[in-house]
Design a protein around this motif. Structure first.
Motif, PDB file in Angstrom:
ATOM      1  N   ALA A 164      -0.312  17.532 -35.048  1.00  0.00           N
ATOM      2  CA  ALA A 164      -0.664  18.942 -35.192  1.00  0.00           C
ATOM      3  C   ALA A 164      -2.151  19.024 -35.531  1.00  0.00           C
ATOM      4  N   ASN A 165      -2.772  20.132 -35.153  1.00  0.00           N
ATOM      5  CA  ASN A 165      -4.213  20.268 -35.440  1.00  0.00           C
ATOM      6  C   ASN A 165      -4.565  21.603 -36.069  1.00  0.00           C
ATOM      7  N   ASP A 166      -3.555  22.298 -36.649  1.00  0.00           N
ATOM      8  CA  ASP A 166      -3.872  23.559 -37.325  1.00  0.00           C
ATOM      9  C   ASP A 166      -3.160  23.583 -38.670  1.00  0.00           C
ATOM     10  N   ARG A 167      -3.593  24.472 -39.511  1.00  0.00           N
ATOM     11  CA  ARG A 167      -3.066  24.559 -40.869  1.00  0.00           C
ATOM     12  C   ARG A 167      -1.590  24.914 -40.906  1.00  0.00           C
ATOM     13  N   ALA A 168      -1.118  25.566 -39.853  1.00  0.00           N
ATOM     14  CA  ALA A 168       0.295  25.939 -39.815  1.00  0.00           C
ATOM     15  C   ALA A 168       1.180  24.752 -39.438  1.00  0.00           C
ATOM     16  N   GLY A 169       0.587  23.673 -38.957  1.00  0.00           N
ATOM     17  CA  GLY A 169       1.361  22.498 -38.601  1.00  0.00           C
ATOM     18  C   GLY A 169       2.057  22.608 -37.267  1.00  0.00           C
ATOM     19  N   ASN A 170       1.517  23.442 -36.352  1.00  0.00           N
ATOM     20  CA  ASN A 170       2.136  23.585 -35.035  1.00  0.00           C
ATOM     21  C   ASN A 170       1.919  22.324 -34.206  1.00  0.00           C
ATOM     22  N   ALA A 171       2.960  21.971 -33.437  1.00  0.00           N
ATOM     23  CA  ALA A 171       2.903  20.745 -32.645  1.00  0.00           C
ATOM     24  C   ALA A 171       1.990  20.892 -31.445  1.00  0.00           C
ATOM     25  N   ILE A 172       1.294  19.807 -31.123  1.00  0.00           N
ATOM     26  CA  ILE A 172       0.483  19.734 -29.916  1.00  0.00           C
ATOM     27  C   ILE A 172       1.365  19.225 -28.789  1.00  0.00           C
ATOM     28  N   ASP A 173       1.150  19.745 -27.598  1.00  0.00           N
ATOM     29  CA  ASP A 173       1.933  19.287 -26.453  1.00  0.00           C
ATOM     30  C   ASP A 173       1.802  17.778 -26.291  1.00  0.00           C
ATOM     31  N   GLY A 174       2.925  17.114 -26.122  1.00  0.00           N
ATOM     32  CA  GLY A 174       2.907  15.668 -25.926  1.00  0.00           C
ATOM     33  C   GLY A 174       2.716  14.860 -27.184  1.00  0.00           C
ATOM     34  N   SER A 175       2.639  15.525 -28.331  1.00  0.00           N
ATOM     35  CA  SER A 175       2.333  14.797 -29.557  1.00  0.00           C
ATOM     36  C   SER A 175       3.467  13.895 -30.012  1.00  0.00           C
ATOM     37  N   TYR A 176       4.713  14.261 -29.713  1.00  0.00           N
ATOM     38  CA  TYR A 176       5.848  13.420 -30.084  1.00  0.00           C
ATOM     39  C   TYR A 176       5.755  12.069 -29.369  1.00  0.00           C
ATOM     40  N   THR A 177       5.343  12.141 -28.099  1.00  0.00           N
ATOM     41  CA  THR A 177       5.167  10.915 -27.313  1.00  0.00           C
ATOM     42  C   THR A 177       4.014  10.085 -27.857  1.00  0.00           C
ATOM     43  N   THR A 178       2.942  10.746 -28.256  1.00  0.00           N
ATOM     44  CA  THR A 178       1.788  10.034 -28.793  1.00  0.00           C
ATOM     45  C   THR A 178       2.163   9.263 -30.049  1.00  0.00           C
ATOM     46  N   VAL A 179       2.933   9.886 -30.918  1.00  0.00           N
ATOM     47  CA  VAL A 179       3.369   9.206 -32.144  1.00  0.00           C
ATOM     48  C   VAL A 179       4.237   8.005 -31.794  1.00  0.00           C
ATOM     49  N   ALA A 180       5.153   8.181 -30.853  1.00  0.00           N
ATOM     50  CA  ALA A 180       6.022   7.064 -30.456  1.00  0.00           C
ATOM     51  C   ALA A 180       5.199   5.941 -29.846  1.00  0.00           C
ATOM     52  N   ASN A 181       4.312   6.303 -28.940  1.00  0.00           N
ATOM     53  CA  ASN A 181       3.512   5.293 -28.253  1.00  0.00           C
ATOM     54  C   ASN A 181       2.641   4.514 -29.234  1.00  0.00           C
ATOM     55  N   THR A 182       2.165   5.183 -30.270  1.00  0.00           N
ATOM     56  CA  THR A 182       1.285   4.532 -31.243  1.00  0.00           C
ATOM     57  C   THR A 182       2.069   3.755 -32.291  1.00  0.00           C
ATOM     58  N   LEU A 183       2.957   4.433 -33.009  1.00  0.00           N
ATOM     59  CA  LEU A 183       3.616   3.796 -34.155  1.00  0.00           C
ATOM     60  C   LEU A 183       4.737   2.848 -33.743  1.00  0.00           C
ATOM     61  N   ASN A 184       5.464   3.165 -32.665  1.00  0.00           N
ATOM     62  CA  ASN A 184       6.487   2.227 -32.196  1.00  0.00           C
ATOM     63  C   ASN A 184       5.850   0.918 -31.755  1.00  0.00           C
ATOM     64  N   ASN A 185       4.755   1.024 -31.017  1.00  0.00           N
ATOM     65  CA  ASN A 185       4.063  -0.194 -30.587  1.00  0.00           C
ATOM     66  C   ASN A 185       3.450  -0.925 -31.770  1.00  0.00           C
ATOM     67  N   TRP A 186       3.033  -0.174 -32.775  1.00  0.00           N
ATOM     68  CA  TRP A 186       2.457  -0.803 -33.967  1.00  0.00           C
ATOM     69  C   TRP A 186       3.491  -1.678 -34.666  1.00  0.00           C
ATOM     70  N   ILE A 187       4.692  -1.158 -34.917  1.00  0.00           N
ATOM     71  CA  ILE A 187       5.708  -1.972 -35.591  1.00  0.00           C
ATOM     72  C   ILE A 187       6.182  -3.094 -34.674  1.00  0.00           C
ATOM     73  N   ASN A 188       6.205  -2.835 -33.373  1.00  0.00           N
ATOM     74  CA  ASN A 188       6.609  -3.886 -32.434  1.00  0.00           C
ATOM     75  C   ASN A 188       5.634  -5.056 -32.484  1.00  0.00           C
ATOM     76  N   ASN A 189       4.344  -4.748 -32.573  1.00  0.00           N
ATOM     77  CA  ASN A 189       3.344  -5.809 -32.669  1.00  0.00           C
ATOM     78  C   ASN A 189       3.515  -6.613 -33.951  1.00  0.00           C
TER      79      ASN A 189
END
Length: 772
Positions: free
Chosen positions: A664-689
């Protein structure tokens, strides 16, 4: 018994004898009734086919034979039917640790050693290893011993050549000695040992250099090897050694047919690196090979035919199976077994994994020892398991089939009917009369929710939300999870109450969760949990952890709940992610607020900042992905440090990583398009490594194995950054067990008739193997 090196030779008998100097003058022997007998165990060092030792020495390439060396601390049982004290245990002592072919001394371990009786002569018998002796019958002149049906071949790695050498498990390498008609009072009785176990040798070869070019096919990690004979042949378990009554005669053996209790028609060989070399399963890279050993009960004139099989089980569950011996009608080329001899099995093909073979994680927990603490288990899970924003597949059965064993259920109350105008007010007014009737706790699944406005203010203010009447109830979702659990595994459910939910005045959401758990017999009674709870205590059940909205100390908990309660904050502060911050630590409680002696080392975040961390208007601090990785790494650093010392590690500390969420990039915490995938792609790969960077023999930045605890992630069914990560976390469990428990050879009790090993649904013929 331990080893230095094991060298493979062709089929031969290896015997052990003692020697004496034939030129020594014969002394007059005076009987000494009641005096303890002195024993020796000599070896003719010029004859490498003989040896009374428990370490294999280098092979003599001329005559394809080898010596066997004693180790300090080896123990033997000695029996003498005519003696006053007719059985005792002796410990071998040597001076040359590099390979001494005689015992310097045999020292009694029992209070009394063998004592001369009144007979003019006495017979002496001895068995190695003493620890495998079950019973002695002096009248029948026999000893009952147990050859283990699970054996562990240790792997030694040469520092210079990196060559792998296997060291046979001598708990199954029985030696027998007999010295008969010894005159009463003889100063030293030499024990003439020779091996009696039948040995089977076989070579395993890693992937060939011409196949398996796809990823992860450059090496195989071998969990165990199972050799199975026809049901009429006993390979392991209890058997009797019947003492011969004449010098020069060999013992006979009494063996019952396999009954699944004390005798077995199979032997399972586990292969792991020696503890001081990092532990862990045997790994064979392309073109590498190693010869392993399996001991079986002494066999006389038993032929290996194609009714015998060998199975090689990899750590990912792939099973290679092959028939052994000659087919029917070709007995002349078959292997006929003999006691005390080594028999080499037919050449086995390379372990090439077909590209069509897929890992089946449906039964991943079967190979974990039942006495493993729950804190040592790594469990992959789904964050917001039933919310389509976070998971590509919200069907819990499909997540289970992918290997997921931890589920996160976010809850809200649901209304009995839907409002016509899309919201309620807290007071009767012109917009909508009355408040919703909240009759059940539901899953916050990304579906329709209705806001509740404060109608007492001039400007409508949302003070909470409820789910629509069609939402899945928590009890239904819980039943979907518990219906999947098998009797030889357990699962975990983490429950939260969605932020911004409207409370039910009739009961708390924690009460509703507790009621659903009380009515589900699969839910484990969390009040029984402690830091000493092991896997065997919770098999066939689901542990429910309620993550409270605030610190447990300020809450009223359902006193009779089977759930356990903790506070792993969902509303975060920037201090939690500062450069000096560490992970959150909270205690698990039962319903009466009694601490269970378990601390949850954890970190999680619902909202993640796209560029730099900031504070939202209602959901607390939003850390960056880098900040989340930093704190999660500190949890793993603790786990690695804790389990590096297997003598003093703390089993009361559990790990939990909530790696799901969105950007999210606003004070209300609204989701950015595709952000769920970005988190998965980043953190899932991080723990996998982190997981795939663990190894038995770490170099550079690699680490030893350690558990990562409960890991909740986005998109666990995704083929790219979901299922591969889940599988690697699952497989970490067995790798960790072998790394830190090098003597462990599986969860099966010695009397359990069913070998616990992976089973996959695939069957592909390749290089002569059947691959399952």
């Amino acid at each position: 018994m331990k080893f230095d090196k094991l060298f493979i030779c062709s089929a031969l008998a290896f015997s052990i004898c003692s020697c004496s100097d034939d030129n020594e003058p014969v002394e007059q022997i005076t009987p000494t009734p009641g005096k303890e007998v002195s024993f020796g165990a000599d070896i003719n060092s010029t004859d490498v086919k003989t040896g009374s030792k428990t370490i294999y020495g280098p092979e003599n390439t001329t005559n394809h034979s080898f010596p066997i060396y004693w180790e300090n601390g080896d123990e033997v049982k000695v029996y003498s039917p005519q003696s006053a004290v007719n059985e005792a245990t002796y410990k071998v002592s040597i001076k040359d640790a590099t390979g001494q072919n005689f015992a310097s001394t045999l020292d009694k371990v029992t209070d009394a050693g063998i004592q001369w009786g009144n007979a003019s002569t006495a017979d002496f018998y001895s068995v190695y290893p003493a620890g495998q002796v079950q019973a002695y019958d002096n009248a029948a002149k026999k000893v009952t011993v147990r050859l283990p049906h699970m054996q562990n071949d240790y792997i030694s790695v040469d520092d210079a050549s990196s060559a792998h050498t296997a060291l046979a498990d001598m708990k199954g390498g029985f030696l027998f000695a007999q010295t008969l008609g010894v005159a009463n009072g003889t100063p030293t009785v030499n024990l003439r040992y020779k091996p009696i176990s039948t040995a089977l040798r076989f070579t395993l070869t890693g992937p060939s250099s011409t196949t398996g070019s796809s990823a992860n096919k450059d090496e195989v990690i071998i969990s165990n090897i199972v050799i199975t004979a026809p049901t009429s042949v006993t390979l392991a378990g209890n058997f009797d050694i019947n003492f011969p009554t004449e010098e020069g005669k060999t013992p006979t053996y009494t063996v019952a047919q396999p009954d699944g209790t004390n005798t077995f028609n199979r032997v399972t060989v586990y292969s792991s690196y020696k503890g001081n070399e990092g532990g862990g399963y045997l790994t064979l890279k392309r073109g590498e090979s190693i010869e392993l050993n399996a001991f079986i009960i002494p066999q006389e004139n038993v032929t290996i035919t194609d009714a015998w099989t060998i199975e090689v089980v990899l750590s990912d569950g792939t099973t290679f199976s092959k028939k052994l011996g000659a087919a029917a009608g070709t007995a002349t080329t078959a292997t006929t077994l003999k006691p005390g001899e080594i028999h080499r099995l037919p050449t086995l093909p390379a372990l090439d994994i077909p590209t069509s073979t897929e890992y089946n994680p449906a039964n991943w927990m079967v190979n974990i020892p039942r006495n493993t603490y729950l804190s040592e288990i790594s469990i992959p899970g789904s964050w917001n398991s039933m919310n389509s924003d976070f998971q590509t597949v919200t069907d819990l059965a499909q997540q289970y089939a992918a290997g997921v064993r931890a589920f996160h259920l976010d809850t809200r109350w649901k209304n009995a009917s839907n409002p016509g105008i899309g919201y309620w007010t807290t007071v009767t007014g012109p917009l909508y009369p009355g408040l919703p009737t909240m009759n059940d706790l539901a899953i916050s699944d990304g579906g329709t929710t209705y806001p509740i406005h404060d109608g007492r203010t001039a400007v409508a203010t949302t003070i909470g939300r409820v789910m629509s009447s069609e939402a899945t109830t928590f009890a239904t979702a819980l039943s979907s999870i518990t219906s999947q659990v098998k009797e030889d595994e357990y699962m975990v459910v983490l429950v939260t109450f969605a932020q911004g939910s409207y409370p039910n005045s009739a009961k708390t959401w924690m009460q509703a969760v507790s009621e659903a758990c009380a009515n589900n017999s699969i839910i484990f009674d969390g009040r029984k949990l402690s830091e000493k709870t092991v896997v065997g205590d919770v098999l066939g059940s689901v542990i429910v952890i309620v993550n409270c909205e605030s610190a447990v100390s300020g809450l009223t908990l359902p006193a009779d709940s089977k759930c356990v309660f903790t506070y792993a904050p969902l509303t975060l502060t920037d201090a939690m992610f500062s450069s000096s911050a560490t992970y959150n630590k909270d205690v698990l409680y039962n319903g009466s607020k009694s601490a269970l002696g378990i601390t949850l080392y954890n970190t999680q975040a619902q909202i993640t900042a796209e560029t730099s961390g900031y504070n939202t208007t209602s959901r607390g601090y939003a850390p960056t992905l880098a900040q989340r990785e930093d704190i999660a790494k500190k949890v793993l650093d603790y786990a690695q440090s804790n389990y590096a010392d297997q003598t003093n590690y703390k089993s009361e500390n559990w790990m939990y990583l909530g790696l799901g969420g969105y950007l999210a990039n606003d004070r209300a915490g609204n989701a950015i398009d595709g952000s769920y995938t970005t988190v998965a792609n980043t953190l899932n790969n991080w723990i996998n490594n982190k997981v795939t960077n663990m190894t038995s023999l770490p170099t550079g930045t690699q680490t030893n194995y350690y558990p990562v605890g409960i890991v909740l992630m986005n998109y666990v069914n995704d083929a790219t950054y979901g299922t591969p990560v889940v599988n690697n976390i699952l497989q970490l469990n067995n790798k960790f067990q072998k790394a830190y428990n090098p003597d462990w050879i599986g969860p099966v009790d010695s009397d359990n008739p069913t070998p616990s090993r992976y089973q996959s649904s695939m069957k592909v013929d390749t290089n002569g193997w059947n691959v399952f």
